[in-house]
Design a protein around this motif. Structure first.
Motif, PDB file in Angstrom:
ATOM      1  N   ARG A  90      36.469   4.073  33.350  1.00 16.05           N
ATOM      2  CA  ARG A  90      35.796   3.563  34.596  1.00 16.05           C
ATOM      3  C   ARG A  90      35.794   5.083  35.456  1.00 16.05           C
ATOM      4  O   ARG A  90      36.586   5.648  35.487  1.00 16.05           O
ATOM      5  CB  ARG A  90      37.007   2.505  35.337  1.00 16.05           C
ATOM      6  N   ARG A  91      34.859   5.115  36.348  1.00 15.44           N
ATOM      7  CA  ARG A  91      34.549   6.158  37.085  1.00 15.44           C
ATOM      8  C   ARG A  91      35.848   6.292  38.140  1.00 15.44           C
ATOM      9  O   ARG A  91      36.261   7.532  38.453  1.00 15.44           O
ATOM     10  CB  ARG A  91      33.152   6.036  38.101  1.00 15.44           C
ATOM     11  N   GLU A  92      36.185   5.233  38.827  1.00 13.45           N
ATOM     12  CA  GLU A  92      37.390   5.360  39.643  1.00 13.45           C
ATOM     13  C   GLU A  92      38.523   5.878  38.911  1.00 13.45           C
ATOM     14  O   GLU A  92      39.242   6.823  39.691  1.00 13.45           O
ATOM     15  CB  GLU A  92      37.450   4.083  40.387  1.00 13.45           C
ATOM     16  N   ILE A  93      38.734   5.822  37.714  1.00 16.99           N
ATOM     17  CA  ILE A  93      39.978   6.439  36.859  1.00 16.99           C
ATOM     18  C   ILE A  93      39.737   7.646  36.605  1.00 16.99           C
ATOM     19  O   ILE A  93      40.844   8.359  37.111  1.00 16.99           O
ATOM     20  CB  ILE A  93      40.157   5.487  35.684  1.00 16.99           C
ATOM     21  N   VAL A  94      38.538   8.128  36.194  1.00 14.55           N
ATOM     22  CA  VAL A  94      38.516   9.530  36.116  1.00 14.55           C
ATOM     23  C   VAL A  94      38.335  10.408  37.464  1.00 14.55           C
ATOM     24  O   VAL A  94      38.876  11.510  37.312  1.00 14.55           O
ATOM     25  CB  VAL A  94      37.105   9.697  35.085  1.00 14.55           C
ATOM     26  N   HIS A  95      38.076   9.976  38.303  1.00 11.77           N
ATOM     27  CA  HIS A  95      38.269  10.642  39.556  1.00 11.77           C
ATOM     28  C   HIS A  95      39.628  10.606  40.112  1.00 11.77           C
ATOM     29  O   HIS A  95      40.196  11.632  40.777  1.00 11.77           O
ATOM     30  CB  HIS A  95      37.412   9.972  40.768  1.00 11.77           C
ATOM     31  N   LYS A  96      40.262   9.582  39.829  1.00  8.04           N
ATOM     32  CA  LYS A  96      41.792   9.360  40.320  1.00  8.04           C
ATOM     33  C   LYS A  96      42.696  10.470  39.706  1.00  8.04           C
ATOM     34  O   LYS A  96      43.560  11.106  40.420  1.00  8.04           O
ATOM     35  CB  LYS A  96      42.255   7.918  40.042  1.00  8.04           C
ATOM     36  N   ILE A  97      42.264  10.767  38.346  1.00  9.03           N
ATOM     37  CA  ILE A  97      43.072  11.797  37.491  1.00  9.03           C
ATOM     38  C   ILE A  97      42.570  13.157  37.517  1.00  9.03           C
ATOM     39  O   ILE A  97      43.145  14.040  36.821  1.00  9.03           O
ATOM     40  CB  ILE A  97      43.073  11.288  35.876  1.00  9.03           C
ATOM     41  N   GLY A  98      41.462  13.282  38.170  1.00 11.47           N
ATOM     42  CA  GLY A  98      40.860  14.677  38.306  1.00 11.47           C
ATOM     43  C   GLY A  98      39.931  15.351  37.273  1.00 11.47           C
ATOM     44  O   GLY A  98      39.859  16.621  36.984  1.00 11.47           O
ATOM     45  N   GLY A  99      39.489  14.146  36.385  1.00 12.36           N
ATOM     46  CA  GLY A  99      38.473  14.563  35.189  1.00 12.36           C
ATOM     47  C   GLY A  99      39.401  15.184  33.972  1.00 12.36           C
ATOM     48  O   GLY A  99      40.673  14.913  33.939  1.00 12.36           O
ATOM     49  N   PHE A 100      38.742  16.083  33.391  1.00 10.10           N
ATOM     50  CA  PHE A 100      39.414  16.679  32.054  1.00 10.10           C
ATOM     51  C   PHE A 100      40.106  17.946  32.810  1.00 10.10           C
ATOM     52  O   PHE A 100      39.792  18.748  33.774  1.00 10.10           O
ATOM     53  CB  PHE A 100      38.289  17.191  31.240  1.00 10.10           C
ATOM     54  N   ASP A 101      41.084  18.128  32.244  1.00 10.48           N
ATOM     55  CA  ASP A 101      41.854  19.607  32.409  1.00 10.48           C
ATOM     56  C   ASP A 101      41.475  20.546  31.581  1.00 10.48           C
ATOM     57  O   ASP A 101      41.864  21.208  30.592  1.00 10.48           O
ATOM     58  CB  ASP A 101      43.638  19.182  31.892  1.00 10.48           C
ATOM     59  N   GLU A 102      40.483  21.272  32.318  1.00 10.63           N
ATOM     60  CA  GLU A 102      39.582  22.432  31.462  1.00 10.63           C
ATOM     61  C   GLU A 102      40.229  23.762  31.893  1.00 10.63           C
ATOM     62  O   GLU A 102      39.893  24.655  30.991  1.00 10.63           O
ATOM     63  CB  GLU A 102      38.158  22.729  32.325  1.00 10.63           C
ATOM     64  N   GLU A 103      41.507  23.901  32.538  1.00 14.37           N
ATOM     65  CA  GLU A 103      41.965  25.034  32.460  1.00 14.37           C
ATOM     66  C   GLU A 103      43.059  25.268  31.194  1.00 14.37           C
ATOM     67  O   GLU A 103      43.043  26.246  30.383  1.00 14.37           O
ATOM     68  CB  GLU A 103      42.983  25.127  33.668  1.00 14.37           C
ATOM     69  N   ASN A 104      43.701  24.080  30.859  1.00 13.79           N
ATOM     70  CA  ASN A 104      44.534  24.149  29.659  1.00 13.79           C
ATOM     71  C   ASN A 104      43.971  23.735  28.470  1.00 13.79           C
ATOM     72  O   ASN A 104      44.107  24.251  27.345  1.00 13.79           O
ATOM     73  CB  ASN A 104      45.740  22.905  29.763  1.00 13.79           C
ATOM     74  N   PHE A 105      42.866  22.738  28.531  1.00 13.98           N
ATOM     75  CA  PHE A 105      41.997  22.419  27.334  1.00 13.98           C
ATOM     76  C   PHE A 105      40.598  22.344  27.559  1.00 13.98           C
ATOM     77  O   PHE A 105      39.911  21.361  27.408  1.00 13.98           O
ATOM     78  CB  PHE A 105      42.459  20.931  26.925  1.00 13.98           C
ATOM     79  N   PRO A 106      40.092  23.619  27.528  1.00 14.22           N
ATOM     80  CA  PRO A 106      38.612  24.018  27.559  1.00 14.22           C
ATOM     81  C   PRO A 106      37.793  23.121  26.734  1.00 14.22           C
ATOM     82  O   PRO A 106      36.630  22.743  26.710  1.00 14.22           O
ATOM     83  CB  PRO A 106      38.308  25.236  27.446  1.00 14.22           C
ATOM     84  N   ILE A 107      38.507  23.323  25.315  1.00 11.76           N
ATOM     85  CA  ILE A 107      37.820  22.376  24.107  1.00 11.76           C
ATOM     86  C   ILE A 107      39.115  22.351  23.113  1.00 11.76           C
ATOM     87  O   ILE A 107      40.063  23.061  23.077  1.00 11.76           O
ATOM     88  CB  ILE A 107      36.741  23.021  23.424  1.00 11.76           C
TER      89      ILE A 107
END
Length: 311
Positions: A183-200
């Motif tokens: 859900r878009r509201e969820i992914v915004h609430k958690i701040g999306g993907f953690d690209e600093e720790n897990f770029p891939i």
């Protein structure tokens, strides 16, 4: 009644042919085209992906193509897609997949009917052998944090027989790799993907953990199918075929995951390294495998220090 809008976010890098095939399958979906927006994030491809896709699908009004001038890798590219998404649901899918006609419809139905589910996904089968399952949901086996794909290399018939015996309509799991809807509201609430720790690497597991911490469930929908264009083998996975870049991030992300969720697991890192080396070399010592091992070790070191090396 109008169907809820689904934003399909596709990150891609130098795989134009795969991307074209995926977009075509999306346009053939039995979910209304007016209720789908396709967001392609070209992650600094050098094969002309951005210009080609813009021209090839110029008449497709529900397609957005965004280009990163600098490669951000999977998490960063997906976060760019999230910024442009306006759908009620966001469906993340890798470019080496092919949709079946009802993939999206089946997922949306479950999300509509189960407000307690925060992340759901299809059963992933092999494109070259679509009756055989690559993953029907995945589990984290603690305390070693081993990742297990449910029903790996089993047939769809075997899956449905097992679900019938167990009386299961959905497959509740820890995380879903490759293709998943939230859900878009969820992914915004958690701040999306953690690209600093897990770029891939490990980014999908981290995303699922944070969604579950909000109190949501994660489930695979058995009648929703997607085809993944990866090599099929009847034998169990016995070797690791990774590029130096992916080897590096596999090592680094693993360490960052332990630091974030289980610092005591860092004590087992030497065993992880031994396992990586063994699986890489058990079928022969080759130059590219040695290179990948070196980069994996560098990733482990950078994971411990918090640094990230450039390629």
């Amino acid at each position: 009644m109008k169907k809820p809008l689904v934003s399909v976010v596709i990150s891609t890098h130098n795989r134009r042919k795969n991307l074209i095939r995926l977009i075509r399958s999306l346009l053939e979906s039995d979910y209304p085209t007016s209720s789908i927006e396709i967001i392609v994030v070209d992650d600094a491809s050098s094969d002309g992906t951005f210009e080609y896709i813009k021209a090839r699908f110029a008449n497709v009004n529900n397609l957005k193509v965004i280009r990163n001038e600098r490669e951000k890798l999977a998490s960063g590219a997906r976060n760019i897609g999230i910024q442009h998404a306006v759908g009620k649901y966001i469906f993340f899918v890798d470019d080496d997949n092919i949709m079946t006609k009802d993939t999206i419809r089946s997922l949306v139905k479950v999300m509509n009917e189960h407000p307690d589910i925060g992340l759901c996904g299809p059963v992933t089968v092999y494109y070259s052998n679509p009756n055989v399952i690559w993953c029907a949901g995945a589990y984290i086996k603690r305390p070693l944090y081993t990742m297990i794909h449910y029903m790996y290399n089993k047939t769809l018939q075997e899956l449905h027989t097992e679900l019938k015996i167990k009386g299961m309509k959905l497959i509740y799991c820890d995380y879903i790799p490759n293709a998943y809807m939230t859900r878009r509201e969820i992914v915004h609430k958690i701040g999306g993907f953690d690209e600093e720790n897990f770029p891939i690497a490990w980014e999908e597991i981290d995303l699922a953990i944070r969604i579950r911490k909000l109190g949501y469930k994660i489930a695979v929908v058995p009648n929703s199918i997607i085809m993944h264009d990866i090599p099929f083998s009847e034998k169990p996975r016995t070797s690791i075929h990774l590029t130096p870049k992916r080897s590096y991030h596999r090592g680094r992300s693993r360490i960052r995951f332990y630091i974030k969720y289980s610092k005591t697991r860092l004590l087992g890192v030497p065993l992880d390294l031994i396992g990586f080396v063994y699986n890489s070399l058990r079928f022969g010592i080759e130059k590219d495998k040695i290179t990948s091992i070196v980069w994996y070790i560098k990733g482990v070191i950078d994971g411990l220090t918090g640094r990230i090396s450039k390629f």
